[in-house]
Design an enzyme around this catalytic site. Structure first.
Site, short mmCIF file in Angstrom:
data_model
loop_
_atom_site.label_atom_id
_atom_site.label_comp_id
_atom_site.label_asym_id
_atom_site.label_seq_id
_atom_site.Cartn_x
_atom_site.Cartn_y
_atom_site.Cartn_z
CD GLN A 1 -12.89 -1.86 -1.39
OE1 GLN A 1 -12.08 -1.70 -0.32
NE2 GLN A 1 -14.08 -2.27 -1.15
CG HIS B 1 -8.29 -0.02 -3.08
ND1 HIS B 1 -7.45 -1.32 -2.78
CD2 HIS B 1 -8.93 0.20 -1.97
CE1 HIS B 1 -7.78 -1.33 -1.56
NE2 HIS B 1 -8.74 -0.61 -0.94
CB CYS C 1 -14.20 1.12 -0.21
SG CYS C 1 -13.81 2.93 -0.22
CG ASP D 1 -13.59 6.09 -1.27
OD1 ASP D 1 -13.71 6.05 0.04
OD2 ASP D 1 -12.57 6.00 -2.11
NE ARG E 1 -10.47 -5.39 0.24
CZ ARG E 1 -9.70 -4.52 0.65
NH1 ARG E 1 -10.27 -3.38 1.10
NH2 ARG E 1 -8.26 -4.33 0.64
NE ARG F 1 -4.12 0.38 1.95
CZ ARG F 1 -5.18 0.45 2.44
NH1 ARG F 1 -5.47 1.42 3.35
NH2 ARG F 1 -6.20 -0.10 1.75
N1 CP Z 1 -11.38 -0.08 2.23
C1 CP Z 1 -10.03 -0.24 2.35
O1 CP Z 1 -9.25 -0.44 1.90
O2 CP Z 1 -9.87 -0.28 3.84
P1 CP Z 1 -8.58 -0.08 4.83
O3 CP Z 1 -8.12 1.36 4.36
O4 CP Z 1 -9.21 -0.01 6.21
O5 CP Z 1 -7.63 -1.12 4.36
N1 NVA Z 2 -10.01 6.56 -1.86
C1 NVA Z 2 -9.70 6.11 -0.65
C2 NVA Z 2 -9.95 4.81 -0.32
C3 NVA Z 2 -9.70 4.25 1.06
C4 NVA Z 2 -9.93 2.65 1.15
C5 NVA Z 2 -8.15 6.32 -0.17
O1 NVA Z 2 -7.48 6.31 -1.19
O2 NVA Z 2 -7.56 7.16 0.91
#
Ligand code: CP
Ligand code: NVA
Length: 318
Positions: free
Chosen positions: A136, A133, A266, A227, A294, A106
């Site tokens: 997701q 993502h 999400c 989101d 997930r 990440r």
């Molecule tokens: N939706 C998602 O990726 O959640 P987290 O940021 O908690 O991993």
């Molecule tokens: N769009 C958001 C998604 C979080 C799961 C981000 O990137 O922070």
């Protein structure tokens, strides 16, 4: 992709051909509880997960999912390892590839996970970047399929043209869903990603419609998705959320959707901003099923990417 090449997942269209199978596998395995004790495709394998940003769902679902598949999970918080000023992505990838059988990452800039995938010799999974993502979206399409929305109205997105939308459109049209999104002016999704999505939609017969009008996007929708307005890494864009006036998913807006619409997010949700409590707590909301999925979707991805033999063997079981 030839089966002897390592598989990397940077965006969900990397697996566009096999995505229906990956989702079917996830649903089948989730419900096939009798084989859970015996099917351990990650037995003896170690999966490391690097996080430059916080995570609840991704981190816990990977750790638990790897454990359920018989593997070892290592969570590597970026501040605790040498990655960054002390050590390059390429050197980190070379070292981790000597220990690990798969890496999830990440990161902030998408080019960082692309660089890790290029330089690691083991499979790499994008666990969220500023552009994509994919994990997701695999869970999202699994959930939509599970809830039987295949032949319902289109998937509507109201909110930012961000990483989650990108993979939702790519995966949605790959599985034949029409997608309508509404973003504020200037917040449209990435044009290169949308061009890729349109090429997939041309093949599957799905449609993609973009506008700046939430009512147009939501009208007769089978799925309504949003989101947070300001993503991780954008906190310095202090005026961004002001651009989302009229983009909250609330009872007035969902009144335009199909009466059996599903609300998806999400998570984490900023209640009272992009979604009202009345909608996220309604009978139409499936956000916690979506969060659970997930794990099942990622277990399917890990098996597909890290153990071809087990992937094929499970398919042979009927
Ligand atoms: N939706 C998602 O990726 O959640 P987290 O940021 O908690 O991993
Ligand atoms: N769009 C958001 C998604 C979080 C799961 C981000 O990137 O922070």
């Amino acid at each position: 992709m030839k089966s002897n090449e390592k598989k990397d997942l940077l965006a969900i269209d990397d697996f566009v051909e096999d995505l229906p199978d990956i989702i079917d596998w996830a649903i089948r395995y989730k419900n096939d509880t009798e084989i859970h004790d015996d099917f351990k495709p990650l037995d003896g394998l170690s999966i490391g997960s690097i996080y430059e940003k916080p995570s609840t769902r991704t981190r816990v679902s990977f750790e638990v999912g790897v454990h359920k598949l018989g593997g070892q999970s290592l969570t590597l918080l970026a501040n605790d390892i040498q990655l960054g000023e002390s050590e390059s992505i390429a050197d980190t990838a070379a070292v981790l590839s000597r220990f690990l059988d798969g890496i999830t990452y990440r990161c902030f800039g998408h080019e960082d996970v692309a660089e890790l995938a290029r330089t690691a010799t083991v499979p790499v999974i994008n666990a969220l970047s500023d552009l994509h993502h994919p994990c997701q979206s695999a869970a999202d399409l699994m959930t939509i399929t599970e809830f039987g929305q295949k032949d319902a109205g289109h998937i509507a997105w109201v909110g930012d043209g961000n990483n989650v939308l990108h993979d939702l459109v790519l995966a949605g049209v790959a599985l034949g869903h029409d997608v309508k999104y509404a973003t504020p002016e200037g917040m449209e999704p990435d044009s290169g990603v949308m061009a890729r999505a349109r090429r997939i939609a041309d093949r599957t017969g799905a449609s993609i419609t973009g506008s700046n009008d939430p009512v147009e996007a939501v009208s007769d929708a089978g799925v309504v998705y949003t989101d947070i307005f300001v993503s991780m890494g954008e906190e310095h864009m202090s005026d961004k959320s002001a651009k989302f006036e009229g983009f909250q998913i609330n009872e007035d807006l969902v009144a335009h959707a199909d009466s059996d619409y599903l609300f998806m997010h999400c998570l984490p949700a900023h209640r009272g901003e992009e979604v009202s409590d009345a909608v996220i707590d309604s009978k139409n909301s499936i956000v916690f099923d979506q969060a659970e999925n997930r794990m099942w979707a990622q277990m399917s991805l890990l098996t597909y990417m890290c153990n071809e033999e087990a992937w094929q063997a499970y398919h042979a079981l009927q």
